[in-house]
Design a protein around this motif. Structure first.
Motif, short mmCIF file in Angstrom:
data_model
loop_
_atom_site.label_atom_id
_atom_site.label_comp_id
_atom_site.label_asym_id
_atom_site.label_seq_id
_atom_site.Cartn_x
_atom_site.Cartn_y
_atom_site.Cartn_z
N GLY A 84 0.66 -1.05 -0.14
CA GLY A 84 0.13 -0.01 0.19
C GLY A 84 0.94 1.56 0.00
N LEU A 85 1.85 1.22 0.82
CA LEU A 85 2.92 2.46 0.82
C LEU A 85 3.47 2.69 -0.69
CD1 LEU A 85 4.48 1.97 4.16
CD2 LEU A 85 2.94 3.84 3.62
N THR A 86 3.87 1.60 -1.27
CA THR A 86 4.41 1.72 -2.44
C THR A 86 3.48 2.37 -3.52
OG1 THR A 86 3.92 -0.41 -3.48
CG2 THR A 86 6.09 -0.13 -2.15
N TYR A 87 2.30 2.22 -3.43
CA TYR A 87 1.26 2.83 -4.17
C TYR A 87 0.98 4.02 -3.86
CZ TYR A 87 0.04 -1.69 -6.65
OH TYR A 87 -0.11 -2.71 -7.06
N LEU A 88 1.07 4.74 -2.49
CA LEU A 88 1.13 6.05 -2.29
C LEU A 88 2.43 6.77 -2.73
CD1 LEU A 88 0.04 5.72 1.41
CD2 LEU A 88 -1.16 6.23 -0.61
N VAL A 89 3.56 6.05 -2.96
CA VAL A 89 4.63 6.64 -3.48
C VAL A 89 4.49 6.92 -4.90
CG1 VAL A 89 7.36 6.25 -3.94
CG2 VAL A 89 6.23 5.72 -1.72
N GLN A 90 4.03 5.85 -5.53
CA GLN A 90 3.94 6.09 -7.03
C GLN A 90 2.82 7.31 -7.17
OE1 GLN A 90 2.39 2.44 -9.23
NE2 GLN A 90 3.12 1.26 -7.65
N GLY A 91 1.80 7.27 -6.50
CA GLY A 91 0.88 8.43 -6.67
C GLY A 91 1.45 10.08 -6.55
N TRP A 92 2.41 9.77 -5.67
CA TRP A 92 3.16 11.21 -5.35
C TRP A 92 4.20 11.57 -6.41
CZ3 TRP A 92 2.61 15.33 -2.38
CH2 TRP A 92 3.62 16.01 -2.28
N VAL A 93 4.58 10.46 -6.87
CA VAL A 93 5.72 10.72 -7.91
C VAL A 93 5.04 11.13 -9.19
CG1 VAL A 93 7.52 9.75 -9.50
CG2 VAL A 93 7.33 9.11 -6.54
N VAL A 94 4.12 10.23 -9.76
CA VAL A 94 3.25 10.63 -10.85
C VAL A 94 2.95 12.07 -10.93
CG1 VAL A 94 1.38 9.89 -12.24
CG2 VAL A 94 2.92 8.22 -11.34
N GLY A 95 2.20 12.31 -9.81
CA GLY A 95 1.55 13.73 -9.51
C GLY A 95 2.71 15.00 -9.71
N SER A 96 3.89 14.63 -9.23
CA SER A 96 4.89 15.81 -9.17
C SER A 96 6.01 15.63 -10.57
CB SER A 96 5.59 15.67 -7.82
OG SER A 96 6.09 14.48 -7.77
N ALA A 97 6.05 14.46 -11.04
CA ALA A 97 7.07 14.29 -11.83
C ALA A 97 6.80 13.15 -13.08
CB ALA A 97 8.40 13.60 -11.22
N GLY A 98 5.47 13.08 -13.29
CA GLY A 98 5.32 11.97 -14.18
C GLY A 98 5.94 10.46 -14.14
N PHE A 99 5.85 9.96 -15.23
CA PHE A 99 6.30 8.39 -15.24
C PHE A 99 7.67 8.52 -15.34
CE2 PHE A 99 1.99 8.67 -17.59
CZ PHE A 99 1.56 7.99 -16.48
N SER A 100 8.41 8.68 -14.25
CA SER A 100 9.97 8.73 -14.23
C SER A 100 10.48 7.34 -13.90
CB SER A 100 10.16 9.82 -13.00
OG SER A 100 9.66 9.16 -11.87
N THR B 186 8.94 3.90 -11.90
CA THR B 186 9.03 2.41 -12.32
C THR B 186 9.54 1.64 -11.22
OG1 THR B 186 9.51 3.40 -14.59
CG2 THR B 186 10.32 1.14 -14.06
N ILE B 187 10.68 2.08 -10.46
CA ILE B 187 10.90 1.36 -9.28
C ILE B 187 9.93 0.98 -8.23
CG2 ILE B 187 12.58 1.46 -7.33
CD1 ILE B 187 14.49 2.87 -9.17
N ALA B 188 8.89 1.83 -8.00
CA ALA B 188 8.11 1.95 -7.02
C ALA B 188 6.92 0.93 -7.64
CB ALA B 188 7.40 3.02 -6.74
N ILE B 189 6.88 0.64 -9.09
CA ILE B 189 5.78 0.02 -9.71
C ILE B 189 6.23 -1.60 -9.38
CG2 ILE B 189 4.96 -1.00 -11.97
CD1 ILE B 189 4.56 1.80 -12.80
N VAL B 190 7.50 -1.65 -9.92
CA VAL B 190 8.33 -3.17 -9.70
C VAL B 190 8.07 -3.67 -8.33
CG1 VAL B 190 10.43 -4.47 -9.91
CG2 VAL B 190 9.57 -2.88 -11.80
#
Length: 250
Positions: free
Chosen positions: A196-212, A216-220
């Protein structure tokens, strides 16, 4: 007349554990199948540096399986989230913090599915049409077409960000409910919480920097954690069934 009462009172005690085991097996199966389907289908997604729009849009425009891939991703996510909802019924918590955590987790799972449907409409349909129009436009129109495709891409960032937040919240809430459920192992809840925390990290990263690359690391990492706790849940569900099954001599 009096002899009928024991049979009636014994019925719920006999059927409730069976219903719980069935719900847990269904939940575990849906979760694992949905996640694996999503991972496999995603491997066929057009590749490239997702934040290099001029290059990646050309890849997207040349993809002949774009629609099928995004439909497959939606199917995988829908099965995954159906598994979370089945887990809510399997836990069957009646009071306290776990009850509310399960309820809000189920509501967040439903919100996640709605957001993912919007995401796939933006990414799977609107963005594809926009990049196709850009790729085939005459030179005089390319700048305007490219700007339109970028605007849709940024809309995709926004929807993806909030979909990840909703999924992360759902997993954290379900992890809290599992922690309060005596017949499920607590370390399983810890893995759910970490995913669940990794998805929260993804949400923050995508909202601020796009598909960086960070996203990708958080997705894996989310994929690895998800598959780990889902396999564990399948094993737990199987063992509960075996331990409760009647012996051959009975």
């Amino acid at each position: 007349m009096s002899s009928t009462f024991p049979a009636l009172s014994a019925t719920p005690a006999h059927t409730e554990p069976l219903a719980r085991r069935t719900s847990l097996r269904l939940s575990a199966t849906l979760l694992l199948v949905g996640q694996l389907l999503y991972i496999v289908v995603t491997q066929f997604h057009a590749a490239g540096d997702a934040n290099n729009h001029s290059a990646v849009f050309a890849e997207y425009a040349g993809s002949g399986i774009w629609t099928a891939v995004h439909l497959g991703q939606f199917a995988g996510m829908a099965i995954f989230l159906a598994g979370l909802l089945a887990l809510f019924f399997a836990l069957d918590v009646q009071a306290g913090t776990a009850r509310w955590a399960g309820r809000f987790g189920a509501a967040s799972a439903v919100a996640t599915l709605a957001l993912y449907a919007v995401l796939q409409a933006v990414d799977g349909v609107a963005l594809k049409q926009a990049v196709n129009a850009w790729a085939s436009a005459p030179d005089a129109e390319k700048a305007a077409r490219f700007a339109s495709a970028e605007a849709i891409r940024w809309l995709e960032w926004g929807v993806r960000s909030y979909q990840n937040f909703a999924l992360g919240l759902a997993l954290l809430l379900f992890a809290a409910a599992v922690m309060r459920t005596a017949w499920l192992p607590r370390p399983l809840a810890h893995l759910m919480g970490l995913s669940g925390l990794t998805y929260l990290v993804q949400g923050w990263v995508v909202g601020s920097a796009g598909f960086s690359q960070t996203e990708t690391i958080a997705i894996v990492l989310a994929f690895v954690l998800d598959v780990a706790w889902m396999i564990w849940l399948v094993v737990v569900a199987s063992r509960i069934q075996d331990s409760q099954a009647p012996s051959p001599g009975r």
